[in-house]
Design a protein around this motif. Structure first.
Motif, PDB file in Angstrom:
ATOM      1  N   MET A   1       0.930  -1.201   0.036  1.00 60.30           N
ATOM      2  CA  MET A   1      -0.021   0.053  -0.033  1.00 60.30           C
ATOM      3  C   MET A   1       1.041   1.312  -0.088  1.00 60.30           C
ATOM      4  N   SER A   2       0.511   2.312  -0.750  1.00 61.82           N
ATOM      5  CA  SER A   2       1.374   3.429  -0.902  1.00 61.82           C
ATOM      6  C   SER A   2       1.429   4.146   0.476  1.00 61.82           C
ATOM      7  N   GLU A   3       2.489   4.934   0.662  1.00 66.32           N
ATOM      8  CA  GLU A   3       2.493   5.860   1.772  1.00 66.32           C
ATOM      9  C   GLU A   3       1.457   7.025   1.757  1.00 66.32           C
ATOM     10  N   ASN A   4       0.712   7.203   0.622  1.00 64.70           N
ATOM     11  CA  ASN A   4      -0.100   8.365   0.484  1.00 64.70           C
ATOM     12  C   ASN A   4      -1.512   7.893   1.382  1.00 64.70           C
ATOM     13  N   TRP A   5      -1.569   6.721   1.783  1.00 63.64           N
ATOM     14  CA  TRP A   5      -2.950   6.176   2.335  1.00 63.64           C
ATOM     15  C   TRP A   5      -2.890   6.510   3.873  1.00 63.64           C
ATOM     16  N   VAL A   6      -3.695   6.889   4.678  1.00 60.89           N
ATOM     17  CA  VAL A   6      -3.824   7.119   6.083  1.00 60.89           C
ATOM     18  C   VAL A   6      -5.096   6.248   6.659  1.00 60.89           C
ATOM     19  N   LYS A   7      -4.932   5.758   7.841  1.00 59.55           N
ATOM     20  CA  LYS A   7      -6.023   5.329   8.447  1.00 59.55           C
ATOM     21  C   LYS A   7      -7.161   6.384   9.090  1.00 59.55           C
ATOM     22  N   VAL A   8      -8.371   6.355   8.893  1.00 64.86           N
ATOM     23  CA  VAL A   8      -9.286   7.092   9.397  1.00 64.86           C
ATOM     24  C   VAL A   8     -10.211   6.524  10.067  1.00 64.86           C
ATOM     25  N   TYR A   9     -10.146   5.172  10.292  1.00 64.92           N
ATOM     26  CA  TYR A   9     -11.244   4.520  11.028  1.00 64.92           C
ATOM     27  C   TYR A   9     -10.712   2.850  11.147  1.00 64.92           C
ATOM     28  N   THR A  10     -10.882   2.367  12.562  1.00 63.85           N
ATOM     29  CA  THR A  10     -10.733   0.916  12.821  1.00 63.85           C
ATOM     30  C   THR A  10     -11.829   0.454  13.380  1.00 63.85           C
ATOM     31  N   THR A  11     -12.262  -0.825  12.973  1.00 64.11           N
ATOM     32  CA  THR A  11     -13.352  -1.548  13.698  1.00 64.11           C
ATOM     33  C   THR A  11     -12.996  -3.082  13.464  1.00 64.11           C
ATOM     34  N   GLY A  44      -9.345  -9.447  15.391  1.00 63.92           N
ATOM     35  CA  GLY A  44      -8.616  -8.475  14.734  1.00 63.92           C
ATOM     36  C   GLY A  44      -9.229  -7.354  14.256  1.00 63.92           C
ATOM     37  N   GLU A  45      -8.751  -6.605  13.429  1.00 67.03           N
ATOM     38  CA  GLU A  45      -9.221  -5.041  13.183  1.00 67.03           C
ATOM     39  C   GLU A  45      -9.400  -5.087  11.625  1.00 67.03           C
ATOM     40  N   ILE A  46     -10.456  -4.243  11.164  1.00 65.46           N
ATOM     41  CA  ILE A  46     -10.337  -3.812   9.803  1.00 65.46           C
ATOM     42  C   ILE A  46     -10.122  -2.347   9.903  1.00 65.46           C
ATOM     43  N   ASN A  47      -9.068  -1.870   8.938  1.00 65.38           N
ATOM     44  CA  ASN A  47      -9.023  -0.371   8.868  1.00 65.38           C
ATOM     45  C   ASN A  47      -9.781   0.220   7.452  1.00 65.38           C
ATOM     46  N   VAL A  48     -10.210   1.458   7.603  1.00 62.91           N
ATOM     47  CA  VAL A  48     -10.496   2.145   6.617  1.00 62.91           C
ATOM     48  C   VAL A  48      -9.564   3.161   6.379  1.00 62.91           C
ATOM     49  N   LEU A  49      -9.040   3.157   5.050  1.00 64.20           N
ATOM     50  CA  LEU A  49      -7.916   4.180   4.777  1.00 64.20           C
ATOM     51  C   LEU A  49      -8.364   5.339   3.623  1.00 64.20           C
ATOM     52  N   VAL A  50      -8.002   6.248   3.720  1.00 65.89           N
ATOM     53  CA  VAL A  50      -8.183   7.462   2.552  1.00 65.89           C
ATOM     54  C   VAL A  50      -6.869   7.975   2.117  1.00 65.89           C
ATOM     55  N   ASN A  51      -6.777   8.629   1.128  1.00 65.32           N
ATOM     56  CA  ASN A  51      -5.711   9.452   0.722  1.00 65.32           C
ATOM     57  C   ASN A  51      -5.101  10.429   1.651  1.00 65.32           C
ATOM     58  N   LYS A  52      -3.837  10.813   2.018  1.00 64.47           N
ATOM     59  CA  LYS A  52      -3.671  11.811   2.810  1.00 64.47           C
ATOM     60  C   LYS A  52      -4.546  13.074   2.290  1.00 64.47           C
TER      61      LYS A  52
END
Length: 68
Positions: A1-11, A44-52
Motif C-alpha cells: 500500500m502506498s504511503e499516501n494512504w492514512v487510516k481514518v477508522y478502525t473496527t 482482529g481489526e479492519i482499517n478504513v484508509l483514505v488518501n492523505k
C-alpha cells in the motif's frame, strides 16, 4: 500500500467498515479497507484508509454522520 494512504477508522465489524467505505466513496472521497482479521475467528481489526489529501474531509464525514 502506498504511503499516501492514512487510516481514518478502525473496527472489528466488517459490515460497518464496508458501509463507511461506500459512504466515503459516494461523497467523492476514495477509500479502501484493509482486513487484518483472522478469518476463522473474526479476531482482529479492519482499517478504513483514505488518501492523505482527503483525510480532513473523511474525518468531517465521519463526524457529520455520527459514526463511532
Amino acid at each position: 500500500m502506498s504511503e499516501n494512504w492514512v487510516k481514518v477508522y478502525t473496527t472489528s465489524d466488517a459490515f460497518a467498515a464496508e458501509v463507511l467505505k461506500q459512504g466515503l466513496t459516494e461523497a467523492g472521497i476514495p477509500a479502501v479497507t484493509i482486513n487484518k482479521q483472522l478469518s476463522a475467528y473474526n479476531i482482529g481489526e479492519i482499517n478504513v484508509l483514505v488518501n492523505k489529501v482527503d483525510f480532513d474531509k473523511a474525518i468531517e464525514y465521519i463526524v457529520e454522520n455520527e459514526i463511532e
